[in-house]
Motif scaffolding. Structure first.
Motif, PDB file in Angstrom:
ATOM      1  N   ARG A 113      41.686  30.166 -72.383  1.00  0.00           N
ATOM      2  CA  ARG A 113      40.237  30.085 -72.155  1.00  0.00           C
ATOM      3  C   ARG A 113      39.918  30.154 -70.665  1.00  0.00           C
ATOM      4  O   ARG A 113      39.002  30.870 -70.234  1.00  0.00           O
ATOM      5  CB  ARG A 113      39.693  28.779 -72.747  1.00  0.00           C
ATOM      6  N   ASN A 138      32.539  28.695 -75.140  1.00  0.00           N
ATOM      7  CA  ASN A 138      33.458  28.537 -74.002  1.00  0.00           C
ATOM      8  C   ASN A 138      34.233  27.231 -74.110  1.00  0.00           C
ATOM      9  O   ASN A 138      34.311  26.435 -73.163  1.00  0.00           O
ATOM     10  CB  ASN A 138      32.690  28.595 -72.674  1.00  0.00           C
ATOM     11  N   GLU A 161      30.747  38.255 -66.155  1.00  0.00           N
ATOM     12  CA  GLU A 161      31.376  37.038 -66.627  1.00  0.00           C
ATOM     13  C   GLU A 161      31.579  37.120 -68.141  1.00  0.00           C
ATOM     14  O   GLU A 161      30.697  37.570 -68.873  1.00  0.00           O
ATOM     15  CB  GLU A 161      30.503  35.821 -66.300  1.00  0.00           C
ATOM     16  N   ALA A 197      37.662  32.935 -68.574  1.00  0.00           N
ATOM     17  CA  ALA A 197      36.446  32.518 -67.854  1.00  0.00           C
ATOM     18  C   ALA A 197      36.621  32.514 -66.337  1.00  0.00           C
ATOM     19  O   ALA A 197      35.637  32.608 -65.592  1.00  0.00           O
ATOM     20  CB  ALA A 197      36.025  31.117 -68.317  1.00  0.00           C
ATOM     21  N   THR A 244      33.296  34.747 -71.504  1.00  0.00           N
ATOM     22  CA  THR A 244      33.925  33.509 -71.985  1.00  0.00           C
ATOM     23  C   THR A 244      34.319  33.685 -73.451  1.00  0.00           C
ATOM     24  O   THR A 244      33.871  34.622 -74.121  1.00  0.00           O
ATOM     25  CB  THR A 244      32.976  32.299 -71.861  1.00  0.00           C
TER      26      THR A 244
END
Length: 457
Positions: free
Chosen positions: A395, A450, A413, A399, A415
């Motif tokens: 994760r 996220n 970006e 991210a 996530t």
């Protein structure tokens, strides 16, 4: 199934004679009285091998053979010219036209049947590869026929096994005009040399001192690395019986001394062309298998492979008493990436996502694209605690660094949300494990995305 032999000759008595010989050996025999008829039968894929006369009224056998070998539908059918012509020039002309062999009448029954059996075995093996490769064509892979027809058969790698210096020096000089040649005068080292050398052709003398050349040929056929390498045997005329035995154990072609330069080159080219063609077929089959279980965009395994392989991993885990972790990953707000930046940008994200996944897991772990922007990772011998650490690391990897899109012109970006569980109860259905991981994923998305959510069994 019995091989189907097409006999092409405009003299009825010759046809009847060959038909009787072949039928006695339980071959199915078809006949054609001229070249035009032979070409039509061949194009309908009705024969496995063609016995072709040279002197015919409408077109001679040389022209028939050339047409067969330049037609993608028929180039793979073995052709043996059976003719009264006996000069080296005629033989070489036939081989240059693409004939697999050139037999001069009267032909010994033993020689004829041995040659036919050898070539039909080869044809049936090629047919099996061709059949398996049909799927390759259906999924857009290039058929090898065009390249096979254009192949000159030159530029091959050849290993010559011969312990007579005067012989191997002459042969090597002839072959070096078109190929890369290695000479192995020590037959006890030849098999190792052949296995390590990635050769297109082995040329083996059957008249080796204190060593049985046929045994070497047999060993080459039984060894995985050399099983598909064609073998051209060379022997003195008095050893013709051993050559026939060689055809039975897998020798592809042979020459009797004294060796004619042009014939040697022609036979070597024929064998190398055939090797390249069958290799191309095998590659197509292998690639089609890989494509059937691999997601084309990401290079990860696809859902079909995951569903079949997951059952095996679960059974192994239960048998060994080991845990098995499974996580489902979903790229957050992926639809908005496609809507705002285009589907090309979405593809860029999926490809980069797969790269980062591979970097975050072990070689024994199974990573699959489950569908759309959902992925599954299966981790053998991994408990919930360790799997949670891996999931959190993954994760952060997603991210922590923006994704490049539009060939690096922009970075965005990204996530992910992850649902995690384990298989720890023997006999539990894998569908239940997937459902539990999916439920955990739903919670992760519902709780704000996220994040990693674990759900114990």
């Amino acid at each position: 199934m019995s091989a189907r032999i097409l006999v092409v000759d405009d003299v009825p008595a010759n046809v009847k004679l060959l038909e009787a010989r072949l039928s006695a050996e339980y071959f199915d025999v078809m006949t054609a009285a001229n070249g035009t008829e032979a070409l039509a039968i061949s194009r309908r894929a009705e024969c496995d091998i063609i016995l072709l006369d040279v002197m015919m009224p409408d077109m001679d056998g040389f022209e028939v053979c050339r047409r067969l070998k330049t037609d993608p539908a028929t180039h793979h059918i073995p052709v043996v010219m059976v003719t009264a012509l006996d000069s080296p020039a005629d033989r070489n002309r036939g081989l240059e036209a693409g004939a697999d062999d050139f037999l001069t009448k009267p032909v010994s029954d033993v020689v004829l049947i041995a040659r036919v059996r050898s070539l039909t075995r080869l044809k049936m093996m090629t047919d099996e590869l061709r059949m398996r490769a049909i799927t390759s064509l259906e999924i857009g892979m290039q058929a090898p026929e065009r390249s096979a027809i254009a192949d000159t058969g030159k530029g091959g790698r050849i290993l010559l096994v011969d312990d007579r210096q005067s012989s191997y020096e002459r042969l090597a000089t002839i072959l070096a005009a078109e190929h890369t040649i290695d000479v192995e005068p020590n037959p006890t080292e030849a098999l190792f040399h052949a296995a390590e050398g990635n050769y297109d052709l082995l040329i083996v003398s059957l008249d080796l001192n204190n060593f049985d050349g046929l045994r070497l040929c047999s060993q080459a056929r039984s060894l995985e690395r050399t099983r598909h390498v064609p073998i051209l045997a060379i022997a003195d005329p008095e050893n013709s019986t051993r050559l026939l035995r060689g055809l039975e154990i897998g020798v592809n072609d042979y020459l009797l001394r004294p060796i004619d330069k042009t014939e040697l080159l022609a036979r070597a080219r024929t064998q190398i062309r055939r090797r390249r063609y069958t290799d191309h077929l095998r590659d197509n089959v292998q690639n089609s298998i890989e494509m059937a279980i691999t997601d084309a965009l990401t290079g990860l395994h696809n859902r079909r492979y995951m569903e079949s392989h997951l059952a095996t991993l679960a059974e192994q885990a239960a048998t060994r008493g080991k845990p098995l972790a499974l996580m489902i990953l979903d790229i957050d707000y992926f639809k908005s990436i496609n809507d705002n930046y285009g589907h090309d940008a979405g593809d860029d994200v999926l490809r980069e996502f797969a790269v980062r996944v591979r970097k975050s897991i072990r070689g024994i772990d199974l990573a699959c694209r489950y569908g759309g922007e959902e992925f599954v990772i299966v981790m053998p011998e991994t408990d919930l605690h360790v799997a949670g650490m891996v999931a959190e690391r993954l994760r952060r990897s997603i991210a922590g660094e923006p994704f490049a899109i539009h060939k690096g012109a922009k970075r965005i970006e990204v996530t992910i949300s992850i649902g995690l569980t384990t298989l720890e109860r023997k006999g539990e259905a894998v569908a239940d494990v997937l459902k539990r991981a999916d439920t955990a994923l739903y919670r992760a998305k519902h709780d704000g995305r996220n994040r990693v959510v674990s759900q114990a069994a």
